[in-house]
Design a protein around this motif. Structure first.
Motif, PDB file in Angstrom:
ATOM      1  N   GLY A 509      41.574 -85.042  93.092  1.00 13.54           N
ATOM      2  CA  GLY A 509      42.703 -85.864  92.671  1.00 13.54           C
ATOM      3  C   GLY A 509      42.379 -87.337  92.580  1.00 13.54           C
ATOM      4  N   GLU A 510      41.187 -87.732  93.030  1.00 16.60           N
ATOM      5  CA  GLU A 510      40.796 -89.137  92.976  1.00 16.60           C
ATOM      6  C   GLU A 510      39.601 -89.317  92.039  1.00 16.60           C
ATOM      7  OE1 GLU A 510      40.151 -90.445  96.967  1.00 16.60           O
ATOM      8  OE2 GLU A 510      42.216 -90.059  97.609  1.00 16.60           O
ATOM      9  N   LYS A 511      38.418 -88.911  92.505  1.00 18.31           N
ATOM     10  CA  LYS A 511      37.254 -88.996  91.628  1.00 18.31           C
ATOM     11  C   LYS A 511      37.363 -88.006  90.463  1.00 18.31           C
ATOM     12  CE  LYS A 511      34.012 -90.579  95.188  1.00 18.31           C
ATOM     13  NZ  LYS A 511      32.740 -90.270  95.901  1.00 18.31           N
ATOM     14  N   VAL A 512      37.896 -86.856  90.765  1.00 17.83           N
ATOM     15  CA  VAL A 512      38.105 -85.829  89.733  1.00 17.83           C
ATOM     16  C   VAL A 512      39.592 -85.495  89.703  1.00 17.83           C
ATOM     17  CG1 VAL A 512      37.493 -83.533  88.890  1.00 17.83           C
ATOM     18  CG2 VAL A 512      35.802 -84.899  90.150  1.00 17.83           C
ATOM     19  N   LYS A 513      40.253 -85.811  88.599  1.00 23.15           N
ATOM     20  CA  LYS A 513      41.680 -85.609  88.469  1.00 23.15           C
ATOM     21  C   LYS A 513      42.024 -84.130  88.277  1.00 23.15           C
ATOM     22  CE  LYS A 513      42.128 -90.041  86.071  1.00 23.15           C
ATOM     23  NZ  LYS A 513      42.539 -90.685  84.789  1.00 23.15           N
ATOM     24  N   ALA A 514      43.206 -83.794  88.722  1.00 23.89           N
ATOM     25  CA  ALA A 514      43.694 -82.429  88.518  1.00 23.89           C
ATOM     26  C   ALA A 514      44.147 -82.243  87.078  1.00 23.89           C
ATOM     27  CB  ALA A 514      44.849 -82.139  89.476  1.00 23.89           C
ATOM     28  N   ASP A 515      43.984 -81.016  86.581  1.00 16.85           N
ATOM     29  CA  ASP A 515      44.452 -80.626  85.242  1.00 16.85           C
ATOM     30  C   ASP A 515      43.961 -81.574  84.156  1.00 16.85           C
ATOM     31  OD1 ASP A 515      45.883 -78.421  86.270  1.00 16.85           O
ATOM     32  OD2 ASP A 515      47.526 -79.751  86.857  1.00 16.85           O
ATOM     33  N   THR A 516      42.720 -82.004  84.289  1.00 11.08           N
ATOM     34  CA  THR A 516      42.102 -82.905  83.317  1.00 11.08           C
ATOM     35  C   THR A 516      40.769 -82.311  82.870  1.00 11.08           C
ATOM     36  OG1 THR A 516      43.127 -84.815  84.393  1.00 11.08           O
ATOM     37  CG2 THR A 516      41.270 -85.257  82.923  1.00 11.08           C
ATOM     38  N   TRP A 517      40.547 -82.313  81.553  1.00 13.50           N
ATOM     39  CA  TRP A 517      39.307 -81.726  81.030  1.00 13.50           C
ATOM     40  C   TRP A 517      38.120 -82.674  81.263  1.00 13.50           C
ATOM     41  CZ3 TRP A 517      39.354 -76.832  80.111  1.00 13.50           C
ATOM     42  CH2 TRP A 517      40.511 -76.207  79.624  1.00 13.50           C
ATOM     43  N   TYR A 518      36.994 -82.068  81.685  1.00  6.03           N
ATOM     44  CA  TYR A 518      35.765 -82.830  81.917  1.00  6.03           C
ATOM     45  C   TYR A 518      34.573 -82.138  81.259  1.00  6.03           C
ATOM     46  CZ  TYR A 518      38.129 -85.635  85.504  1.00  6.03           C
ATOM     47  OH  TYR A 518      38.973 -86.487  86.165  1.00  6.03           O
ATOM     48  N   MET A 519      33.606 -82.980  80.858  1.00  4.61           N
ATOM     49  CA  MET A 519      32.304 -82.510  80.395  1.00  4.61           C
ATOM     50  C   MET A 519      31.219 -83.275  81.162  1.00  4.61           C
ATOM     51  SD  MET A 519      32.873 -82.366  76.246  1.00  4.61           S
ATOM     52  CE  MET A 519      31.199 -81.772  75.977  1.00  4.61           C
ATOM     53  N   LEU A 520      30.019 -82.762  81.089  1.00  4.08           N
ATOM     54  CA  LEU A 520      28.874 -83.448  81.681  1.00  4.08           C
ATOM     55  C   LEU A 520      28.094 -84.108  80.542  1.00  4.08           C
ATOM     56  CD1 LEU A 520      27.702 -83.813  84.548  1.00  4.08           C
ATOM     57  CD2 LEU A 520      26.104 -81.959  84.018  1.00  4.08           C
ATOM     58  N   VAL A 521      28.024 -85.440  80.552  1.00  2.00           N
ATOM     59  CA  VAL A 521      27.362 -86.194  79.488  1.00  2.00           C
ATOM     60  C   VAL A 521      26.363 -87.163  80.120  1.00  2.00           C
ATOM     61  CG1 VAL A 521      27.663 -87.764  77.531  1.00  2.00           C
ATOM     62  CG2 VAL A 521      29.412 -86.026  78.025  1.00  2.00           C
ATOM     63  N   ASN A 522      25.092 -87.017  79.778  1.00  2.00           N
ATOM     64  CA  ASN A 522      24.017 -87.835  80.353  1.00  2.00           C
ATOM     65  C   ASN A 522      24.019 -87.767  81.871  1.00  2.00           C
ATOM     66  OD1 ASN A 522      23.127 -88.712  77.792  1.00  2.00           O
ATOM     67  ND2 ASN A 522      24.679 -90.350  77.780  1.00  2.00           N
ATOM     68  N   GLY A 523      24.314 -86.582  82.376  1.00  2.00           N
ATOM     69  CA  GLY A 523      24.294 -86.359  83.817  1.00  2.00           C
ATOM     70  C   GLY A 523      25.510 -86.871  84.547  1.00  2.00           C
ATOM     71  N   GLN A 524      26.470 -87.453  83.810  1.00  2.00           N
ATOM     72  CA  GLN A 524      27.642 -88.031  84.450  1.00  2.00           C
ATOM     73  C   GLN A 524      28.916 -87.291  84.038  1.00  2.00           C
ATOM     74  OE1 GLN A 524      27.297 -90.566  86.728  1.00  2.00           O
ATOM     75  NE2 GLN A 524      25.089 -90.226  86.358  1.00  2.00           N
ATOM     76  N   LEU A 525      29.884 -87.274  84.968  1.00  2.00           N
ATOM     77  CA  LEU A 525      31.179 -86.653  84.692  1.00  2.00           C
ATOM     78  C   LEU A 525      31.932 -87.505  83.679  1.00  2.00           C
ATOM     79  CD1 LEU A 525      32.946 -84.250  85.728  1.00  2.00           C
ATOM     80  CD2 LEU A 525      34.025 -85.901  87.268  1.00  2.00           C
ATOM     81  N   LYS A 526      32.420 -86.874  82.605  1.00  2.00           N
ATOM     82  CA  LYS A 526      33.136 -87.615  81.576  1.00  2.00           C
ATOM     83  C   LYS A 526      34.457 -86.930  81.259  1.00  2.00           C
ATOM     84  CE  LYS A 526      32.888 -89.392  76.851  1.00  2.00           C
ATOM     85  NZ  LYS A 526      32.067 -89.499  75.619  1.00  2.00           N
ATOM     86  N   GLU A 527      35.532 -87.710  81.335  1.00  2.00           N
ATOM     87  CA  GLU A 527      36.854 -87.186  81.000  1.00  2.00           C
ATOM     88  C   GLU A 527      36.969 -87.061  79.477  1.00  2.00           C
ATOM     89  OE1 GLU A 527      41.481 -88.656  81.464  1.00  2.00           O
ATOM     90  OE2 GLU A 527      40.012 -89.219  83.014  1.00  2.00           O
TER      91      GLU A 527
END
Length: 528
Positions: A509-527
């Motif tokens: 809920g902080e670093k990674v939000k709930a119910d939000t789409w993420y991908m891995l781009v250049n090794g980093q979490l991207k919303e």
């Protein structure tokens, strides 16, 4: 225009009025309206059809006191319509023909009279001013951009014409599949309806247009299958010598519109003619209807029902029964324990509601539903849908744009085709979408959702669940407390999209939000 209604309890006629009643081909006017016609309005014993005194007879039973065929009924109604047209000075008071001793369904008779296009000097009984039928909708309950609601009534103005203006529905349950396939992504819906007011028909099938419509209850695939079997059986003529009631007996009706029934143990019933019906109600019985629009029903334990003709319906309600409908737009239902239902034709539907049942629809646009515990549903055709609602069930949709849903605990749903969707809503369920742009969702606690195809999506909304996005360009999301696992892949190397990195993240809920789409781009979490 609004047609006049036939008065109830007719005991006398005006000079220009004709009493119209249902008869049999023997001309034996012994009961109901026919007897009244003899006693009061000049009907003649032994005369099966036509004008007689101040009455007119329309046969609905043959010489064996069985229902006349649809083709015969069309002729008799046509003869009556011609006579009424030739005598515009007369008023013809039509009674509820065919719905008494003959046993025709009132909606069916109303539809046949509508097809006959009777002149305006024919009145209708109240039983024939409304027709019950079936209507298909988009998943949001719209039809041709018009929004409907269950339980509501709607009215259309202007001239009503089939395929042009008015609310449309079908008399034959399976005809709706021709307009709304039983399964697309999102699942089309089907409801029972009642049409009234001004009406028109399309003789290509049983489509009806009406000015007023009531939207009734939603129907499951099983309900539509059962209605199709009932519809076909009611139209069939049960011939003498085609019934076997003893144990080990066999009944076969090979003629057009024939019917076969075997009610004893281990009996078999086969109706191979067009529009035939086969029924085996005893244990271990088998029923087969191979003709066009045939229906097969096996209600005994371990019975089997097969309808191989187009638009056929097969139903096996006994324990461990099997139902198979292989023709186009066929439907198969097995409601007993450990039953299996298979519909292999295009736009077919298969439903197995008993525990341990399996339902398979392999044709395009087919739907398979297994609602019993530990059942399996498989739809392998394009745009098919598979649903397993019992605990520990499995649902698989392997065709493109298919949908698979497993709502029971510990169920599994798999959609392997292009743009398919897989959903597992029970606890500890698993959903897998392996096709390109597929979607996988696990909403139950401790479930797992996996999207391994390119540009797919995985969602885990249940407690302590995991969403895996392993394909090229995939994304994932989760609820608070869930984990998402993301894979980053490189460009196509001629053989595969090589894995560059894989990381897991807790949805806090902080670093990674709930119910939000993420991908891995250049090794980093991207919303995204």
């Amino acid at each position: 225009m609004k047609r006049e209604l036939t008065p109830e309890n007719i005991q006398e006629l005006k000079e220009n009025q004709i009493f119209v009643f249902g008869s049999n081909m023997n001309g034996n006017h012994a009961g109901g309206a026919a007897r009244l016609a003899v006693e009061k309005f000049g009907a003649i014993m032994g005369q099966a059809e036509g004008i007689q005194g101040q009455s007119y007879a329309i046969p609905t039973l043959d010489k064996d006191m069985q229902k006349v065929t649809e083709e015969e009924l069309v002729v008799f109604l046509g003869n009556f319509g011609n006579y009424a047209n030739e005598h515009p000075e007369k008023e013809f008071l039509l009674t509820a023909i065919g719905t008494g001793i003959a046993g025709f369904d009132a909606s069916y008779m109303a539809y046949m009279l509508l097809r006959a296009n009777l002149p305006d000097n024919v009145t209708l009984p109240k039983e024939f001013i409304k027709i019950k039928g079936y209507k298909g909708f988009n998943p949001d309950l719209t039809c041709r951009d018009f929004q409907y609601e269950e339980g509501k009534d709607y009215e259309e103005t202007g001239d009503i014409m089939a395929c042009d203006n008015g609310f449309h529905f079908c008399l034959h349950p399976l005809d709706v599949f021709g307009y709304y396939p039983p399964a697309i992504v999102g699942m089309n819906k089907f409801h029972e309806v009642e049409g009234t007011g001004d009406m028109d028909v399309d003789t290509d099938d049983t489509k009806i247009a009406c000015s007023k419509i009531h939207i009734g209850a939603e129907l499951s695939i099983k309900s539509i299958v059962d209605a199709a079997v009932k519809f076909t059986f009611e139209k069939c003529k049960w011939k003498k010598g085609k019934s076997a009631t003893g144990d080990y007996g066999a009944a076969s009706a090979t003629g057009y519109q024939g019917a076969a029934s075997a009610t004893g143990y281990q009996g078999a019933a086969s109706a191979t003619g067009d529009q035939g019906a086969a029924s085996a109600t005893g244990d271990y019985g088998a029923a087969s209807a191979t003709g066009y629009q045939g229906a097969a029903s096996a209600t005994g334990d371990r019975g089997a029902a097969s309808a191989t003709g187009n638009q056929g319906a097969a139903s096996a309600t006994g324990d461990r029964g099997a139902a198979s409908a292989t023709g186009d737009r066929g439907a198969a239902s097995a409601t007993g324990y450990r039953g299996a239902a298979s519909a292999t034709g295009d736009r077919g539907a298969a439903s197995a509601t008993g525990d341990y049942g399996a339902a398979s629809a392999t044709g395009d646009y087919g739907a398979a539903s297994a609602t019993g515990d530990r059942g399996a549903a498989s739809a392998t055709g394009d745009q098919g849908a598979a649903s397993a609602t019992g605990d520990r069930g499995a649902a698989s949709a392997t065709g493109n744009q298919g949908a698979a849903s497993a709502t029971g605990d510990r169920g599994a749903a798999s959609a392997t085709g292009y743009q398919g969707a897989a959903s597992a809503t029970g606890d500890r369920g698993a959903a897998s979408a392996t096709g390109y742009q597929g979607a996988a969702s696990a909403t139950g606690d401790r479930g797992a959702a996996s999207a391994t195809g390119n540009q797919g999506a995985a969602s885990a909304t249940g407690k302590d669940s995991i969403a895996l996005a392993a394909g090229y360009g995939c994304k994932a999301k989760g609820a608070i407390g869930c984990w998402i696992v993301l894979a980053e892949r490189g460009e196509w190397d001629g053989d595969t999209y090589p894995i560059k990195e894989v990381k897991a993240f807790e949805v806090d809920g902080e670093k990674v939000k709930a119910d939000t789409w993420y991908m891995l781009v250049n090794g980093q979490l991207k919303e995204v």
